[in-house]
Every structure is written in structure tokens, then in C-alpha cells.
Write an enzyme that holds these catalytic residues in place. Structure first.
Site, mmCIF file in Angstrom:
data_model
loop_
_atom_site.group_PDB
_atom_site.id
_atom_site.type_symbol
_atom_site.label_atom_id
_atom_site.label_comp_id
_atom_site.label_asym_id
_atom_site.label_seq_id
_atom_site.Cartn_x
_atom_site.Cartn_y
_atom_site.Cartn_z
ATOM 1 C CG ASP A 214 -2.029 0.960 1.191
ATOM 2 O OD1 ASP A 214 -2.033 1.810 0.290
ATOM 3 O OD2 ASP A 214 -2.909 0.883 2.071
ATOM 4 C CG HIS A 305 -8.971 0.531 -3.809
ATOM 5 N ND1 HIS A 305 -9.860 1.382 -3.190
ATOM 6 C CD2 HIS A 305 -7.732 0.987 -3.482
ATOM 7 C CE1 HIS A 305 -9.181 2.299 -2.513
ATOM 8 N NE2 HIS A 305 -7.885 2.089 -2.681
HETATM 9 C C1 HEM Z 1 -4.225 2.574 -4.187
HETATM 10 C C2 HEM Z 1 -5.558 -0.019 -0.317
HETATM 11 C C3 HEM Z 1 -8.544 3.556 1.024
HETATM 12 C C4 HEM Z 1 -7.057 6.183 -2.733
HETATM 13 C C5 HEM Z 1 -4.345 1.565 -3.267
HETATM 14 C C6 HEM Z 1 -3.641 0.303 -3.329
HETATM 15 C C7 HEM Z 1 -4.004 -0.411 -2.236
HETATM 16 C C8 HEM Z 1 -4.944 0.384 -1.490
HETATM 17 C C9 HEM Z 1 -3.536 -1.788 -1.849
HETATM 18 C C10 HEM Z 1 -2.706 -0.135 -4.467
HETATM 19 C C11 HEM Z 1 -1.272 0.208 -4.235
HETATM 20 C C12 HEM Z 1 -0.965 1.679 -4.197
HETATM 21 O O1 HEM Z 1 -0.895 2.374 -5.225
HETATM 22 O O2 HEM Z 1 -0.788 2.167 -3.091
HETATM 23 C C13 HEM Z 1 -6.500 0.728 0.373
HETATM 24 C C14 HEM Z 1 -7.199 0.279 1.561
HETATM 25 C C15 HEM Z 1 -8.024 1.286 1.939
HETATM 26 C C16 HEM Z 1 -7.864 2.358 0.979
HETATM 27 C C17 HEM Z 1 -6.994 -1.063 2.249
HETATM 28 C C18 HEM Z 1 -8.962 1.376 3.099
HETATM 29 C C19 HEM Z 1 -8.889 0.626 4.184
HETATM 30 C C20 HEM Z 1 -8.409 4.569 0.113
HETATM 31 C C21 HEM Z 1 -9.107 5.828 0.177
HETATM 32 C C22 HEM Z 1 -8.685 6.560 -0.885
HETATM 33 C C23 HEM Z 1 -7.722 5.771 -1.611
HETATM 34 C C24 HEM Z 1 -10.112 6.247 1.257
HETATM 35 C C25 HEM Z 1 -9.078 7.964 -1.309
HETATM 36 C C26 HEM Z 1 -10.228 8.502 -1.086
HETATM 37 C C27 HEM Z 1 -6.143 5.447 -3.423
HETATM 38 C C28 HEM Z 1 -5.432 5.935 -4.580
HETATM 39 C C29 HEM Z 1 -4.626 4.884 -5.018
HETATM 40 C C30 HEM Z 1 -4.856 3.776 -4.103
HETATM 41 C C31 HEM Z 1 -5.532 7.333 -5.185
HETATM 42 C C32 HEM Z 1 -3.684 4.899 -6.222
HETATM 43 C C33 HEM Z 1 -4.444 4.519 -7.453
HETATM 44 C C34 HEM Z 1 -3.552 4.505 -8.679
HETATM 45 O O3 HEM Z 1 -3.291 5.588 -9.207
HETATM 46 O O4 HEM Z 1 -3.137 3.418 -9.101
HETATM 47 N N1 HEM Z 1 -5.141 1.582 -2.131
HETATM 48 N N2 HEM Z 1 -6.947 1.981 0.047
HETATM 49 N N3 HEM Z 1 -7.592 4.564 -0.974
HETATM 50 N N4 HEM Z 1 -5.781 4.161 -3.157
HETATM 51 FE FE1 HEM Z 1 -6.399 3.040 -1.594
#
Ligand code: HEM
Length: 395
Positions: A214, A305
């Protein structure tokens, strides 16, 4: 007396707290350790254009403290509070005891300690500063997925503290709390963690409690921070500041663990082993969102996601700097865990809200996650010696 000690500056701090020779010996030992690259002696500079604790690589431990101003705290009071908090932070982050500090030995090993300060929308209103609210800075709209609890939400003031050592963190939180509580009442305290330094291979992105890598897609260069994170003079006092969205998101590990590895990977669109996109091999390979599998369905599903959160619009990107939280076991035997999702961006309404709205509309991860806390804060720019955090806003 305290005002005098504050203006006397950092160098006099140690003598001023009146500690004995034992302290001098301990301090000399600390200096020796610093020369040998000791982890406890690593220091993040306090003064500068931006506050520390944002661009700083995530520390192993962190605590966010949410405060409500006392009715008696007017603008003059807020200035006194921020001067004292700045002084505490400037000392403690450099391994120097606060003034006064009943346990100065605990200040000696900051281990990349940072303390970062921010103001909620209600801070501006209460102090008659509405005309200075940063562009795009406002409470978040309600999202359909939210199950927010007051005990994790809102606040006039936030103090974010991070360190690679839990003892250093605890000491700093105690000192900063002692200062803040003369002017404000505590609303909530939320603590979390990443990995202990050295516990994972150098340069590897951290994992959350779902086991996912993450933090892959994040700003890394100074140019990216300038474009996404640091406000560029709007309004002028906020130049070099940023806004933080803090969402406490509960994660249901029991239902998550009913999935096999392949299903877990489809929910985000990345591999569990190394965080690579399902269309790639290595973590930082660009995902191919157009790729289809033999059955004609997208390799990275429409509900994933990563696909939903992703944007090619550079003006909607921001920094994610989350901490895991683990509060033990709920009464039904399930783990009480989740993410303190902390995100930093120049403009909340323009950069954060559209992304969160897309995820609220569709994101398979919502099946196992529930936002239970939410708050926004304008993190003031940094300051120079003699100044204080928030001076451009309050003076
Ligand atoms: C990407 C997990 C909540 C925005 C990711 C990734 C994971 C992840 C595993 C892919 C790896 C990375 O690029 O970091 C989670 C989990 C969440 C959560 C477990 C809640 C428990 C959120 C929230 C937001 C968010 C609340 C924004 C409102 C993003 C964004 C990316 C991302 C912008 C990058 C997307 C890209 O450009 O590829 N998240 N996330 N995430 N997450 Fe989350």
C-alpha cells in the site's frame, strides 16, 4: 518565566530545566551514537518552508491528537498556544527536552521524531479567520459508505506526531499534550504503525493489514510534491502548507480472509506478492487498464480499487501516508483493526473529494472496509527559528 525561556532559545534549554550531570553524560553518549549512525539519533530538521512529517518517509509509529479550543482561547490565546507548541516541537524533534521536561532522558533519542500542526475549518470560524480559509479547504461532504463516529471525527486543531521509537513518540505526545491542554480540550487520540526500520527490505513499499502493498502510486520527487501536495500561495499565508484528510477506516479481517488469494487480488487489481498490477510483473510497472483476459473481461476489473481510485488528471493526485491501527480484539472475538488513512493535498475539494466520491460509488474494497472517522485540517507552512507554526494565519 516560560516566555523568557522560550525566547532564550534552544541552546539554553538543557541548563534551564536544571538537570544534573547524569543528563550531561547521557547527552555526550547520545552525541557519540549520532556519529555512529544510531537509529535513535536520527533527526528530521524542524524548521523550513514546509512542516516536517509530510514529505518525511513514514515513521514506524504515529499518533494523531484532535483538539477543541476552549471557549476562553481567543486569537491571542491561539498565538500563545502555537508559540509554545512550536517551541516544544523544535526541541523534542532535535533530541532536546521540552521546557519544562520532567523526564529529559526520554527526549534524548528522537528517532526521526516529527510533530506537525493543523487547523480544522471550525478553528477559522471560531477565531474570526474565515477570510483566510485556504482555497478548496472545507469539511468533506457525506459519503454513502460513511458510518462516522464522533469520537474519531472533526476537531479545531490536530497534532500529528511520528517517530521510529514508541518511547520517543509517547514522551513527545505527553509534552505536547501538556502544553495544548491549557488552551484546548482533547477530542480524540488515534495511534497507528507501519513497519519497524529494518524489518522489511530497504526501499520496499509497506503493507497494510490486508497484506497488500500500500503506497505504490504516490508523489516522490520535489516536483511532484510541488504539483500535488504543497499549496502555492492561495491565500498567501498558506504558501508551502497543505491539507490533510484523516479517515479512520475499519477493516474486517474475518470476512476478508474468506477470500482466496486470487479474489483478494481482483478487489484491488494488484498482486499480493509484490504489489505489481495484475497486468504486470514488478510493483512499479504501469497497469494496462485495457487488457482483457481469455473470457473477454478486463484483467483489472471495473470494480477494482486501483482502477476506481486512479486518475490520469495530475491535478487530482495526492500523497497517501497511512498508518495501520490495531486496537486489540472486539467483544465478538474479531480483530479491531484498520487504516488511519492520512492523505495530503494542496486543495481538498479539487483533489480528494472526486476520488473519494468515485470510491463511494463503486469499489469492491468497500465490502470489507468502513470509514468510521473523518476530519480535515489545514497544515500550516513551516517556520524559521524565532517564528511559530501558524504565524501567517494568526498574526
Ligand atoms: C491505491 C488499499 C482507502 C485512494 C491503493 C492500493 C491499495 C490500497 C492496496 C494499491 C497500491 C498503491 O498504489 O498504493 C487501500 C485500503 C483502503 C484504501 C486497504 C482502506 C482501508 C483509500 C481511500 C482513498 C484511496 C479512502 C481515497 C479517497 C487510493 C489511490 C490509489 C490507491 C488514489 C492509487 C491509485 C492509482 O493511481 O493506481 N489503495 N486503500 N484509498 N488508493 Fe487506496
Amino acid at each position: 518565566r516560560r516566555g523568557f525561556l522560550v525566547s532564550a532559545g534552544l541552546a539554553t534549554g538543557v541548563a534551564a530545566v536544571g538537570v544534573g550531570t547524569g543528563y550531561a553524560v547521557a547527552q555526550a553518549e547520545a552525541a557519540q551514537k549520532a556519529a555512529s549512525g544510531d537509529l535513535g539519533q536520527q533527526k528530521v530538521p524542524f524548521y523550513g518552508k514546509h512542516q516536517a512529517g509530510i514529505e518525511t518517509a513514514s515513521q514506524a509509529y504515529g499518533t494523531f491528537l484532535g483538539w477543541k479550543l476552549k471557549p476562553s482561547t481567543d486569537r491571542e490565546g491561539a498565538i500563545r498556544m502555537m508559540r509554545l507548541l512550536t517551541d516544544d516541537a523544535a526541541r523534542l524533534t532535535q533530541g532536546v527536552p521540552a521546557l519544562p521536561d520532567n523526564d529529559p532522558y526520554l527526549a534524548l533519542n528522537p528517532a526521526r521524531l516529527t510533530a506537525t500542526f493543523g487547523f480544522g475549518p471550525s478553528f477559522f470560524t471560531k477565531l474570526g479567520l474565515d477570510s483566510k480559509i485556504p482555497t478548496g479547504f472545507a469539511e468533506l461532504p457525506a459519503f454513502s459508505i460513511d458510518k462516522l463516529k464522533p469520537e474519531f471525527s472533526g476537531g479545531d486543531l490536530v497534532i500529528q506526531v511520528g517517530s521510529d521509537d514508541p518511547l520517543s513518540l509517547s514522551h513527545a505526545v505527553r509534552q505536547l499534550t501538556r502544553t495544548a491542554r491549557s488552551f484546548a480540550t482533547i477530542l480524540w487520540s488515534q495511534s497507528g504503525f507501519t513497519s519497524t526500520p529494518g524489518a522489511k527490505p530497504e526501499g520496499q513499499t509497506g503493507r497494510n493489514l490486508f497484506g497488500q502493498v500500500d503506497g505504490t502510486v504516490n508523489p516522490r520527487t520535489a516536483e511532484e510534491f510541488d504539483a500535488q501536495v504543497w499549496a502555492q500561495g492561495s491565500p498567501r499565508w498558506f504558501d508551502g502548507g497543505t491539507s490533510m484528510v484523516l479517515r479512520r477506516i475499519a477493516m474486517n479481517l474475518d470476512t476478508w480472509d474468506k477470500l482466496d488469494e486470487g479474489s483478494k487480488e481482483l478487489s484491488v487489481g494488484r498482486k499480493l506478492s509484490n504489489g505489481a498490477p495484475l497486468t504486470g510483473v514488478n510493483e512499479f510497472d504501469p497497469p494496462n487498464l485495457a487488457a482483457k483476459s481469455d473470457n473477454g473481461l478486463p484483467v483489472i476489473p471495473s470494480f477494482a480499487h486501483m482502477r476506481r481510485a486512479r486518475t490520469d488528471d495530475v491535478t487530482q493526485k495526492f500523497l497517501r501516508r497511512p498508518l495501520n491501527y490495531d486496537e486489540g480484539i472486539n467483544s465478538d472475538g474479531s480483530p479491531n483493526v484498520g487504516l488511519l488513512f492520512a492523505a495530503y493535498m494542496a486543495n481538498v475539494s479539487h483533489q480528494f473529494v472526486p476520488v473519494q466520491q468515485r470510491l463511494a460509488d463503486l469499489d469492491l474494497l468497500n465490502t470489507w472496509t468502513t470509514p468510521i472517522g473523518s476530519a480535515v485540517f489545514a497544515l500550516a507552512p513551516g517556520c524559521q527559528p524565532g517564528g511559530f507554526i501558524g504565524e501567517g494565519l494568526l498574526s
